[in-house]
Scaffold this motif. Structure first.
Motif, PDB file in Angstrom:
ATOM      1  N   LEU A  75     101.411  59.127 162.458  1.00 56.61           N
ATOM      2  CA  LEU A  75     102.733  59.536 162.949  1.00 56.61           C
ATOM      3  C   LEU A  75     102.608  60.716 163.906  1.00 56.61           C
ATOM      4  N   GLU A  76     101.783  61.692 163.561  1.00 53.50           N
ATOM      5  CA  GLU A  76     101.612  62.857 164.431  1.00 53.50           C
ATOM      6  C   GLU A  76     100.938  62.471 165.743  1.00 53.50           C
ATOM      7  N   LEU A  77      99.930  61.628 165.666  1.00 59.28           N
ATOM      8  CA  LEU A  77      99.233  61.170 166.866  1.00 59.28           C
ATOM      9  C   LEU A  77     100.208  60.529 167.843  1.00 59.28           C
ATOM     10  N   LEU A  78     101.029  59.620 167.331  1.00 62.51           N
ATOM     11  CA  LEU A  78     101.957  58.903 168.201  1.00 62.51           C
ATOM     12  C   LEU A  78     103.125  59.791 168.616  1.00 62.51           C
ATOM     13  N   GLY A  79     103.630  60.595 167.682  1.00 63.60           N
ATOM     14  CA  GLY A  79     104.728  61.497 168.024  1.00 63.60           C
ATOM     15  C   GLY A  79     104.339  62.484 169.103  1.00 63.60           C
ATOM     16  N   ASN A  80     103.141  63.024 169.007  1.00 60.48           N
ATOM     17  CA  ASN A  80     102.671  63.976 170.019  1.00 60.48           C
ATOM     18  C   ASN A  80     102.341  63.299 171.342  1.00 60.48           C
ATOM     19  N   ASP A  81     102.235  61.967 171.308  1.00 59.24           N
ATOM     20  CA  ASP A  81     101.961  61.203 172.521  1.00 59.24           C
ATOM     21  C   ASP A  81     103.244  60.667 173.158  1.00 59.24           C
ATOM     22  N   GLY A  82     104.387  61.056 172.597  1.00 57.33           N
ATOM     23  CA  GLY A  82     105.650  60.676 173.215  1.00 57.33           C
ATOM     24  C   GLY A  82     106.407  59.551 172.554  1.00 57.33           C
ATOM     25  N   TYR A  83     105.851  58.979 171.491  1.00 56.58           N
ATOM     26  CA  TYR A  83     106.573  57.953 170.751  1.00 56.58           C
ATOM     27  C   TYR A  83     107.656  58.607 169.891  1.00 56.58           C
ATOM     28  N   ALA A  84     108.752  57.910 169.685  1.00 55.81           N
ATOM     29  CA  ALA A  84     109.735  58.341 168.694  1.00 55.81           C
ATOM     30  C   ALA A  84     109.237  57.894 167.321  1.00 55.81           C
ATOM     31  N   THR A  85     109.443  58.725 166.303  1.00 57.84           N
ATOM     32  CA  THR A  85     108.902  58.415 164.981  1.00 57.84           C
ATOM     33  C   THR A  85     109.970  58.557 163.901  1.00 57.84           C
ATOM     34  N   GLY A  86     109.831  57.742 162.862  1.00 59.45           N
ATOM     35  CA  GLY A  86     110.794  57.799 161.776  1.00 59.45           C
ATOM     36  C   GLY A  86     110.191  57.449 160.434  1.00 59.45           C
ATOM     37  N   LEU A  87     110.885  57.866 159.380  1.00 58.88           N
ATOM     38  CA  LEU A  87     110.475  57.613 157.998  1.00 58.88           C
ATOM     39  C   LEU A  87     111.704  57.200 157.198  1.00 58.88           C
ATOM     40  N   ILE A  88     111.588  56.116 156.451  1.00 60.27           N
ATOM     41  CA  ILE A  88     112.666  55.671 155.572  1.00 60.27           C
ATOM     42  C   ILE A  88     112.050  55.341 154.223  1.00 60.27           C
ATOM     43  N   ALA A  89     112.652  55.821 153.143  1.00 61.35           N
ATOM     44  CA  ALA A  89     112.108  55.546 151.812  1.00 61.35           C
ATOM     45  C   ALA A  89     113.225  55.520 150.783  1.00 61.35           C
ATOM     46  N   THR A  90     112.995  54.786 149.706  1.00 59.15           N
ATOM     47  CA  THR A  90     113.943  54.771 148.591  1.00 59.15           C
ATOM     48  C   THR A  90     113.490  55.716 147.486  1.00 59.15           C
ATOM     49  N   CYS A  91     112.760  56.747 147.881  1.00 60.35           N
ATOM     50  CA  CYS A  91     112.375  57.853 147.004  1.00 60.35           C
ATOM     51  C   CYS A  91     112.671  59.142 147.766  1.00 60.35           C
ATOM     52  N   ARG A 204     117.344  51.111 166.646  1.00 61.72           N
ATOM     53  CA  ARG A 204     118.130  51.375 167.861  1.00 61.72           C
ATOM     54  C   ARG A 204     118.097  52.858 168.214  1.00 61.72           C
ATOM     55  N   HIS A 205     118.195  53.707 167.197  1.00 62.76           N
ATOM     56  CA  HIS A 205     118.168  55.147 167.448  1.00 62.76           C
ATOM     57  C   HIS A 205     116.825  55.572 168.039  1.00 62.76           C
ATOM     58  N   LEU A 206     115.739  55.101 167.453  1.00 61.68           N
ATOM     59  CA  LEU A 206     114.415  55.486 167.942  1.00 61.68           C
ATOM     60  C   LEU A 206     114.166  54.957 169.349  1.00 61.68           C
ATOM     61  N   GLN A 207     114.684  53.781 169.644  1.00 59.85           N
ATOM     62  CA  GLN A 207     114.540  53.244 171.000  1.00 59.85           C
ATOM     63  C   GLN A 207     115.227  54.142 172.026  1.00 59.85           C
ATOM     64  N   LYS A 208     116.352  54.722 171.638  1.00 57.82           N
ATOM     65  CA  LYS A 208     117.067  55.621 172.554  1.00 57.82           C
ATOM     66  C   LYS A 208     116.338  56.949 172.736  1.00 57.82           C
ATOM     67  N   GLU A 209     115.519  57.310 171.753  1.00 56.15           N
ATOM     68  CA  GLU A 209     114.852  58.610 171.788  1.00 56.15           C
ATOM     69  C   GLU A 209     113.589  58.619 172.641  1.00 56.15           C
ATOM     70  N   SER A 210     113.021  57.444 172.913  1.00 55.30           N
ATOM     71  CA  SER A 210     111.801  57.399 173.725  1.00 55.30           C
ATOM     72  C   SER A 210     111.675  56.052 174.418  1.00 55.30           C
TER      73      SER A 210
END
Length: 329
Positions: A75-91, A204-210
């Motif tokens: 996640l950090e590798l891609l986020g620092n490279d300009g990708y939008a990143t997200g996390l979803i969990a049921t915990c 959709r949100h992440l697509q708008k972010e990057s």
């Protein structure tokens, strides 16, 4: 996408109950060997960290190698490279699996410290429980942990916090959504379909972010808890909920044509099996051999460009390298 504790039997039980699962839409399938660097049987922290840093590590490790050294996560590798990143969990978002993608701590139990790691992580969106680790923080003895308000610090970093999923449609920038103060309820105890409902608006949100692309980790967290409880109904309802999220992701990927989806588990939980009930071969009776994890291999399902790389049998940390290979990173 990670089904915590999801072995072949967990998938099978969902298929038998639901007649079919969305995961059956996937043709490229492999198996992952789940052992950690310290134990034949992994825990969720070491399992998820293997996915996130590309190395096996010790049980309990969050984003650190077997020597306790912090390592850049996928996640950090891609986020620092300009990708939008997200996390979803049921915990809780500070729990072992999601934490392993954004935090670096020696022990998974350090959830206050894990929450603080979110402040400097390149995360654009997170949805999960665990709000109590971000404000009015207390230690294991219920005494004040510190005076930090991590929510306020995240707001200073550009985060907005929403209180329902619809608000994601009209909220730009970094977004956090707490669905519980501690751990979310199970499906059996009233949690709604927040996991599958969150997929499309999050994408959709992440697509708008990057314009460069996005990385989204989605965990069906409580399949594991059903295994620990030796509760077949708990497993099946959580498995079907996770599969509904898989279906939403596949719908997007099929239309998009340029998205890789990888679905796997950190380990199997419960030693779950499906023998005949009292000799009746038309009726299944879920049985368990343990209240803990097992060392069996777990399935890997992959869909989209480069998904053929995930066929075969390999160690869990190779999933990280296969994803990077497909992305050309």
């Amino acid at each position: 996408m990670i089904g915590d504790g999801m072995g072949v039997t967990q998938v099978s039980s969902g298929i038998y109950r639901n007649k079919s699962l969305h995961v059956e839409r996937i043709a490229n399938i492999g198996f992952s060997k789940t052992s950690s660097s310290s134990e034949l049987i992994t825990d969720s922290a070491a399992g998820a960290t293997a996915f996130s840093i590309g190395e096996k590590t010790y049980n309990g490790a969050i984003g650190v190698d077997k020597d306790g050294k912090p390592k850049e996560t996928l996640l950090e590798l891609l986020g620092n490279d300009g990708y939008a990143t997200g996390l979803i969990a049921t915990c809780a978002i500070t729990h072992a699996t999601p934490a392993s993608f954004f935090a670096h701590q020696l022990k998974r139990s350090m959830e206050n410290e894990i929450a603080a790691d979110m402040v400097n992580a390149p995360v654009n969106l997170f949805i999960g429980g665990g709000k109590k680790y971000f404000e009015n923080r207390v230690d294991s003895k219920k005494k004040p942990f510190d005076n930090r308000n991590i929510i306020r610090e995240l707001e200073d970093k550009g985060f907005s916090f929403i209180d329902d999923l619809d608000a994601l449609k009209t909220t730009a920038g970094k977004v956090g959504y707490f669905i519980a103060d501690d751990q979310p309820e199970s499906i059996l105890k009233g949690r709604d379909d927040i996991l599958p409902r969150s997929i499309a608006p999050s994408v959709r949100h992440l697509q708008k972010e990057s314009d460069k692309g996005f990385f989204l980790m989605v965990e069906g967290s409580q399949i594991d808890w059903g295994g620990h409880a030796n509760d077949a109904e708990y497993i099946i309802t959580e498995m079907i909920d996770f599969d509904q999220a898989i279906g939403k992701a596949l719908d997007f990927a099929e239309e998009d044509g340029n998205t890789l989806i990888v679905i796997t588990a950190d380990h199997e939980t419960g030693g779950y099996s499906l023998p005949a009930r009292e000799g009746n071969y038309n009726e299944l009776d879920g049985k368990f051999t343990t209240g803990g994890h097992t060392g069996v291999m777990v399935p890997v399902f992959a869909y989209g460009p480069g998904s053929e790389a995930f066929r075969g049998i390999y160690d869990n940390h190779q999933i990280y390298h296969k994803i990077r290979q497909v992305l050309g990173k």
